[in-house]
Write an enzyme that holds these catalytic residues in place. Structure first.
Site, short mmCIF file in Angstrom:
data_model
loop_
_atom_site.label_atom_id
_atom_site.label_comp_id
_atom_site.label_asym_id
_atom_site.label_seq_id
_atom_site.Cartn_x
_atom_site.Cartn_y
_atom_site.Cartn_z
N ASP A 123 0.94 -1.09 0.14
CA ASP A 123 -0.04 -0.01 0.07
C ASP A 123 0.82 1.27 -0.04
OD1 ASP A 123 -2.38 -1.33 0.12
OD2 ASP A 123 -2.44 -1.55 2.33
N ASP A 141 -7.10 -1.43 -4.59
CA ASP A 141 -8.01 -0.96 -3.64
C ASP A 141 -9.06 0.06 -4.27
OD1 ASP A 141 -6.78 -2.70 -1.61
OD2 ASP A 141 -5.64 -1.18 -0.88
#
Length: 180
Positions: A123, A141
């Protein structure tokens, strides 16, 4: 087989492929250019920050001992197979629904690739305001979130269109009154 791609929703797999490539290249760039937890300030409310997510959304179950890695990978693979099947069965004219499937599929596969390659999800998109921080996320995401939003919009508009079609059908089927 080529007709299956032209005449069904499988042609939306091209969108999935493009997003998977963008997701994976962005993560490779992050891994190769940033140390863990290092960040690059882009805007007063946004940084590119390299973090590792061993769990699911918002690091859910990240400290569960490792079983979650296999669990989330398995769920994502099952969902991916279902999405591809639904894309095959969905008429091409249902573009919102097919785009939603393609977005969710790309996100699921992008994060599965991370789990299989690294044992965690990379991330790096980090939004914040003063002391408030939104958990870091990635392109996969974003694709899943946008796909979920499109599913909701498609359901709302499909229900509205269905209600209008039923009303028109009922009006057409009612007996005509003849003036005397």
């Amino acid at each position: 087989m080529l007709n299956a791609f032209k005449e069904t929703g499988l042609k939306f797999l091209a969108l999935s492929l493009l997003l998977i490539i963008a997701d994976q290249f962005s993560k490779i760039w992050i891994i190769n250019n940033l140390a863990l937890y290092a960040d690059i300030n882009v805007l007063p409310i946004f940084d590119i920050t390299y973090v590792r997510n061993y769990g699911a959304a918002f690091s859910f179950l990240s400290d569960a001992g490792g079983w979650q890695h296999y669990f989330f990978t398995g769920i994502a693979l099952v969902i991916s197979v279902l999405l591809i099947y639904w894309m095959y069965k969905t008429p091409v004219k249902q573009t919102w629904l097919l785009a939603a499937y393609a977005l969710i599929l790309s996100g699921a596969i992008g994060n599965v690739m991370d789990r299989l390659n690294y044992g965690y999800v990379v991330d790096f998109l980090h939004f914040y305001y003063q002391d408030w921080h939104f958990p870091a996320f990635n392109i996969a995401d974003m694709a899943i979130s946008l796909g979920a939003g499109l599913l909701i919009l498609d359901a709302i508009f499909e229900q509205k269109n269905s209600a209008q079609s039923e009303k028109q059908s009922a009006e057409n089927d009612s007996p005509k009154q003849v003036k005397k």
